[in-house]
Write a protein that holds these residues in place. Structure first.
Motif, PDB file in Angstrom:
ATOM      1  N   ARG A  93     -46.104  18.735  17.214  1.00  0.00           N
ATOM      2  CA  ARG A  93     -46.433  20.060  16.673  1.00  0.00           C
ATOM      3  C   ARG A  93     -47.347  20.779  17.665  1.00  0.00           C
ATOM      4  O   ARG A  93     -48.560  20.545  17.670  1.00  0.00           O
ATOM      5  CB  ARG A  93     -47.108  19.943  15.315  1.00  0.00           C
ATOM      6  N   PRO A  94     -46.821  21.647  18.511  1.00  0.00           N
ATOM      7  CA  PRO A  94     -47.635  22.303  19.539  1.00  0.00           C
ATOM      8  C   PRO A  94     -48.492  23.449  19.011  1.00  0.00           C
ATOM      9  O   PRO A  94     -49.154  24.132  19.784  1.00  0.00           O
ATOM     10  CB  PRO A  94     -46.582  22.832  20.518  1.00  0.00           C
ATOM     11  N   ILE A  95     -48.493  23.655  17.701  1.00  0.00           N
ATOM     12  CA  ILE A  95     -49.260  24.746  17.070  1.00  0.00           C
ATOM     13  C   ILE A  95     -50.183  24.154  16.018  1.00  0.00           C
ATOM     14  O   ILE A  95     -49.830  23.188  15.338  1.00  0.00           O
ATOM     15  CB  ILE A  95     -48.301  25.762  16.394  1.00  0.00           C
ATOM     16  N   ILE A  96     -51.376  24.736  15.874  1.00  0.00           N
ATOM     17  CA  ILE A  96     -52.241  24.406  14.747  1.00  0.00           C
ATOM     18  C   ILE A  96     -52.386  25.656  13.896  1.00  0.00           C
ATOM     19  O   ILE A  96     -52.568  26.764  14.428  1.00  0.00           O
ATOM     20  CB  ILE A  96     -53.626  23.889  15.187  1.00  0.00           C
ATOM     21  N   ASP A  97     -52.261  25.504  12.575  1.00  0.00           N
ATOM     22  CA  ASP A  97     -52.341  26.625  11.640  1.00  0.00           C
ATOM     23  C   ASP A  97     -53.648  26.525  10.868  1.00  0.00           C
ATOM     24  O   ASP A  97     -53.905  25.531  10.183  1.00  0.00           O
ATOM     25  CB  ASP A  97     -51.152  26.594  10.668  1.00  0.00           C
ATOM     26  N   LEU A  98     -54.487  27.547  10.987  1.00  0.00           N
ATOM     27  CA  LEU A  98     -55.784  27.550  10.324  1.00  0.00           C
ATOM     28  C   LEU A  98     -55.692  27.958   8.868  1.00  0.00           C
ATOM     29  O   LEU A  98     -56.667  27.860   8.130  1.00  0.00           O
ATOM     30  CB  LEU A  98     -56.754  28.482  11.054  1.00  0.00           C
ATOM     31  N   ASP A  99     -54.524  28.433   8.448  1.00  0.00           N
ATOM     32  CA  ASP A  99     -54.310  28.801   7.047  1.00  0.00           C
ATOM     33  C   ASP A  99     -53.664  27.613   6.346  1.00  0.00           C
ATOM     34  O   ASP A  99     -52.473  27.359   6.487  1.00  0.00           O
ATOM     35  CB  ASP A  99     -53.418  30.037   6.949  1.00  0.00           C
ATOM     36  N   ALA A 100     -54.468  26.889   5.571  1.00  0.00           N
ATOM     37  CA  ALA A 100     -53.961  25.668   4.937  1.00  0.00           C
ATOM     38  C   ALA A 100     -52.811  25.958   3.983  1.00  0.00           C
ATOM     39  O   ALA A 100     -51.906  25.139   3.812  1.00  0.00           O
ATOM     40  CB  ALA A 100     -55.093  24.966   4.192  1.00  0.00           C
ATOM     41  N   ASP A 101     -52.802  27.135   3.372  1.00  0.00           N
ATOM     42  CA  ASP A 101     -51.756  27.461   2.400  1.00  0.00           C
ATOM     43  C   ASP A 101     -50.436  27.813   3.060  1.00  0.00           C
ATOM     44  O   ASP A 101     -49.392  27.786   2.415  1.00  0.00           O
ATOM     45  CB  ASP A 101     -52.211  28.636   1.527  1.00  0.00           C
ATOM     46  N   ALA A 102     -50.483  28.171   4.361  1.00  0.00           N
ATOM     47  CA  ALA A 102     -49.260  28.624   5.036  1.00  0.00           C
ATOM     48  C   ALA A 102     -48.731  27.611   6.034  1.00  0.00           C
ATOM     49  O   ALA A 102     -47.791  27.885   6.758  1.00  0.00           O
ATOM     50  CB  ALA A 102     -49.524  29.954   5.752  1.00  0.00           C
ATOM     51  N   ALA A 103     -49.324  26.422   6.093  1.00  0.00           N
ATOM     52  CA  ALA A 103     -48.921  25.423   7.080  1.00  0.00           C
ATOM     53  C   ALA A 103     -47.484  24.972   6.849  1.00  0.00           C
ATOM     54  O   ALA A 103     -47.027  24.855   5.708  1.00  0.00           O
ATOM     55  CB  ALA A 103     -49.859  24.233   7.026  1.00  0.00           C
ATOM     56  N   THR A 104     -46.766  24.731   7.933  1.00  0.00           N
ATOM     57  CA  THR A 104     -45.375  24.289   7.875  1.00  0.00           C
ATOM     58  C   THR A 104     -45.205  23.010   8.687  1.00  0.00           C
ATOM     59  O   THR A 104     -46.140  22.552   9.356  1.00  0.00           O
ATOM     60  CB  THR A 104     -44.437  25.375   8.429  1.00  0.00           C
ATOM     61  N   ASP A 105     -43.997  22.454   8.658  1.00  0.00           N
ATOM     62  CA  ASP A 105     -43.736  21.224   9.411  1.00  0.00           C
ATOM     63  C   ASP A 105     -43.812  21.448  10.919  1.00  0.00           C
ATOM     64  O   ASP A 105     -43.986  20.501  11.679  1.00  0.00           O
ATOM     65  CB  ASP A 105     -42.347  20.680   9.055  1.00  0.00           C
ATOM     66  N   SER A 106     -43.675  22.698  11.362  1.00  0.00           N
ATOM     67  CA  SER A 106     -43.705  22.991  12.797  1.00  0.00           C
ATOM     68  C   SER A 106     -45.114  23.146  13.342  1.00  0.00           C
ATOM     69  O   SER A 106     -45.301  23.279  14.544  1.00  0.00           O
ATOM     70  CB  SER A 106     -42.909  24.274  13.085  1.00  0.00           C
ATOM     71  N   ALA A 107     -46.106  23.145  12.481  1.00  0.00           N
ATOM     72  CA  ALA A 107     -47.494  23.341  12.907  1.00  0.00           C
ATOM     73  C   ALA A 107     -48.390  22.288  12.279  1.00  0.00           C
ATOM     74  O   ALA A 107     -48.155  21.825  11.156  1.00  0.00           O
ATOM     75  CB  ALA A 107     -47.977  24.741  12.535  1.00  0.00           C
ATOM     76  N   LEU A 108     -49.419  21.907  13.017  1.00  0.00           N
ATOM     77  CA  LEU A 108     -50.413  20.984  12.497  1.00  0.00           C
ATOM     78  C   LEU A 108     -51.305  21.725  11.510  1.00  0.00           C
ATOM     79  O   LEU A 108     -51.845  22.789  11.822  1.00  0.00           O
ATOM     80  CB  LEU A 108     -51.251  20.426  13.645  1.00  0.00           C
ATOM     81  N   SER A 109     -51.456  21.186  10.335  1.00  0.00           N
ATOM     82  CA  SER A 109     -52.323  21.802   9.331  1.00  0.00           C
ATOM     83  C   SER A 109     -53.774  21.502   9.645  1.00  0.00           C
ATOM     84  O   SER A 109     -54.123  20.405  10.105  1.00  0.00           O
ATOM     85  CB  SER A 109     -51.970  21.264   7.940  1.00  0.00           C
ATOM     86  N   ILE A 110     -54.630  22.465   9.392  1.00  0.00           N
ATOM     87  CA  ILE A 110     -56.060  22.243   9.613  1.00  0.00           C
ATOM     88  C   ILE A 110     -56.569  21.120   8.736  1.00  0.00           C
ATOM     89  O   ILE A 110     -57.466  20.364   9.120  1.00  0.00           O
ATOM     90  CB  ILE A 110     -56.866  23.540   9.375  1.00  0.00           C
ATOM     91  N   GLU A 111     -55.962  20.966   7.545  1.00  0.00           N
ATOM     92  CA  GLU A 111     -56.400  19.911   6.649  1.00  0.00           C
ATOM     93  C   GLU A 111     -56.147  18.531   7.255  1.00  0.00           C
ATOM     94  O   GLU A 111     -56.898  17.586   7.010  1.00  0.00           O
ATOM     95  CB  GLU A 111     -55.682  20.039   5.301  1.00  0.00           C
ATOM     96  N   ALA A 112     -55.071  18.415   8.047  1.00  0.00           N
ATOM     97  CA  ALA A 112     -54.769  17.134   8.676  1.00  0.00           C
ATOM     98  C   ALA A 112     -55.756  16.806   9.798  1.00  0.00           C
ATOM     99  O   ALA A 112     -55.956  15.639  10.135  1.00  0.00           O
ATOM    100  CB  ALA A 112     -53.346  17.154   9.233  1.00  0.00           C
ATOM    101  N   ALA A 113     -56.356  17.831  10.376  1.00  0.00           N
ATOM    102  CA  ALA A 113     -57.235  17.633  11.529  1.00  0.00           C
ATOM    103  C   ALA A 113     -58.669  17.292  11.150  1.00  0.00           C
ATOM    104  O   ALA A 113     -59.422  16.775  11.988  1.00  0.00           O
ATOM    105  CB  ALA A 113     -57.225  18.884  12.409  1.00  0.00           C
ATOM    106  N   VAL A 114     -59.069  17.591   9.921  1.00  0.00           N
ATOM    107  CA  VAL A 114     -60.466  17.393   9.535  1.00  0.00           C
ATOM    108  C   VAL A 114     -60.661  16.035   8.878  1.00  0.00           C
ATOM    109  O   VAL A 114     -59.714  15.382   8.440  1.00  0.00           O
ATOM    110  CB  VAL A 114     -60.944  18.519   8.597  1.00  0.00           C
ATOM    111  N   GLY A 115     -61.920  15.611   8.832  1.00  0.00           N
ATOM    112  CA  GLY A 115     -62.260  14.343   8.198  1.00  0.00           C
ATOM    113  C   GLY A 115     -62.719  13.311   9.211  1.00  0.00           C
ATOM    114  O   GLY A 115     -62.291  13.300  10.361  1.00  0.00           O
TER     115      GLY A 115
END
Length: 455
Positions: A223-245
């Motif tokens: 996934r070469p993209i990260i999406d900062l909008d957790a509600d709009a994340a798709t399979d083509s982008a890394l979700s911010i929720e996946a990156a935190v913790g």
């Protein structure tokens, strides 16, 4: 750089323009601005805001009021270009101008610099353009030279002398840190309205650690993209929720990876906008470098690394094409991976630069290259373009002489051995090359390569 290009274009077209450097004035330069605005068709270039703001905190408000006053007489057709470094708080000015001028007020980001831009910047800084570009190519630092912040860093390193760094990993480490210091506040606030996210709670070490995690997750998840909008994340982008913790190690201890930290890191010049809340690394090589750093921090073994860089069904070359760069970075620091890659794809090792390897390892790499060449697995166009063969050790002089003079080997093998021979200096017996080069019975390509090695 962009302002310089536009001024040069206006000069060629013989169109009027004015330059006003706010840093050169002790107070708001109202008279100079008014004089420039009275010239019909003029383009006004405003620079030096970052320096002037240190002593004139109300400068942005004054500039906004003046520019709004230009919205009256439509027949003046005055254009204004305001250049600010990333991180300068100019969002209020932009909002004011958009309200006054509508779509005529635009915020633009710098596009990657071209070679012509780099040469122009070098010339302006008193650095020999041709020599500097050759240096950038030799250390494979093109992606760093394409970004204004890291181009300034490379030019500073050159001027500091007497010799700029030649290890690619050193340059990338410096470059990443420089880009992480360059924040893009306006862009970050547009990506999320929670201003508390952008106060800057991480030091540079913390930002590097968080950026390394993001890079590894993006690269190895495809996934070469990260999406900062957790509600709009798709399979083509890394979700911010996946990156935190959890947390990440730094030289000063461990740093927690929170949403605020991810926003802070993505809001730097290390990333570029892909529209909306979606962001990508400014260049793929930066992601590869940081992903390799992430794995190195964990001191992973070959059996752990191999599945991350192998293709699903290995054939002659087990390294996945989109993982070859991260494998190259890893090979510079992981001996087991170095040995493995020398056997399967030695050219990947060569890409990272092997200045930190021992003479024994350089000799091993050279033998790996010779073996790969005998199997027809080398990309000679890349080798010729990169000049990486200059890194090869002198320890193989007698072996190379034997290959060059062995008429029983293929022409391709003998030519490549001669290509290596030209980089081993006095260690290569010149008599062998001279004899082969002068022998009319030898293939023309072998003769030419032997004589070129002597030159």
């Amino acid at each position: 750089m962009a302002m310089l290009q536009e001024r040069e274009r206006l000069s060629v077209e013989r169109r009027p323009f004015s330059e006003i450097d706010f840093a050169a004035f002790p107070s708001f330069p109202l008279v100079d601005l008014q004089r420039a605005a009275e010239q019909v068709g003029n383009t006004i270039f405003i620079e030096g805001l970052d320096t002037a703001l240190l002593t004139q905190p109300t400068l942005m408000d004054e500039l906004g009021r003046f520019l709004c006053s230009l919205s009256g007489p439509a027949d003046l057709h005055v254009s204004v270009r305001v250049a600010v470094r990333s991180g300068i708080p100019c969002e209020t000015l932009l909002e004011t101008l958009v309200a006054a001028f509508g779509p005529d007020a635009q915020e633009l980001s710098i596009a990657p610099l071209s070679e012509a831009d780099v040469r122009r910047a070098a010339r302006t800084d008193g650095v020999p353009p041709t020599e500097f570009v050759q240096y950038v190519r030799a250390v494979r630092a093109g992606p760093l030279a394409a970004q204004p912040a890291t181009l300034r860093m490379l030019l500073s390193l050159w001027r500091a002398g007497p010799r700029p760094p030649v290890r690619r990993e050193v340059l990338y480490d410096l470059g990443v840190r420089q880009l992480l210091r360059e924040s893009q506040k306006t862009r970050r606030q547009r990506a999320n309205s929670d201003v508390d996210l952008y106060l800057g709670t991480l030091d540079v070490e913390g930002r590097v650690a968080v950026a390394s995690r993001i890079a590894a997750m993006m690269l190895f998840s495809g996934r070469p993209i990260i999406d900062l909008d957790a509600d709009a994340a798709t399979d083509s982008a890394l979700s911010i929720e996946a990156a935190v913790g959890g947390d990440e190690p730094t030289e000063r201890g461990r740093v927690e990876v929170r949403r605020t930290g991810v926003h802070e890191v993505v809001g730097t010049s290390l990333f570029r906008s892909e529209g909306g809340d979606r962001f990508a690394f400014a260049h793929p090589s930066l992601m590869d470098f940081l992903a390799a750093r992430f794995l190195n921090q964990r001191k992973m073994h070959l059996k752990q690394i191999a599945p991350l860089i192998e293709v699903a069904e290995p054939s002659l070359n087990p390294i996945a094409l989109d993982r070859s760069e991260v494998a190259s970075w890893l090979a510079a620091t992981n001996k087991d991976l170095f040995d493995w890659l020398v056997e399967y794809d030695p050219q990947i090792v060569l890409r990272s630069g092997i200045a930190r390897q021992t003479n024994e390892e350089r000799a091993k790499l050279a033998r790996g290259l010779l073996a790969a060449n005998a199997k027809g697995l080398l990309n000679h166009e890349e080798l010729d373009a990169s000049g990486d063969l200059v890194l090869i050790s002198t320890d193989l002089s007698s072996e190379l002489a034997g290959i060059v003079s062995d008429a029983g080997l293929s022409t391709e093998q003998r030519v490549f051995a001669a290509s290596l021979a030209q980089f081993v200096g006095e260690g290569m017996p010149p008599a062998t090359l001279l004899r082969v080069g002068r022998d009319p019975r030898e293939p023309f390509d072998v003769r030419a390569a032997s004589l070129e090695a002597l030159a």
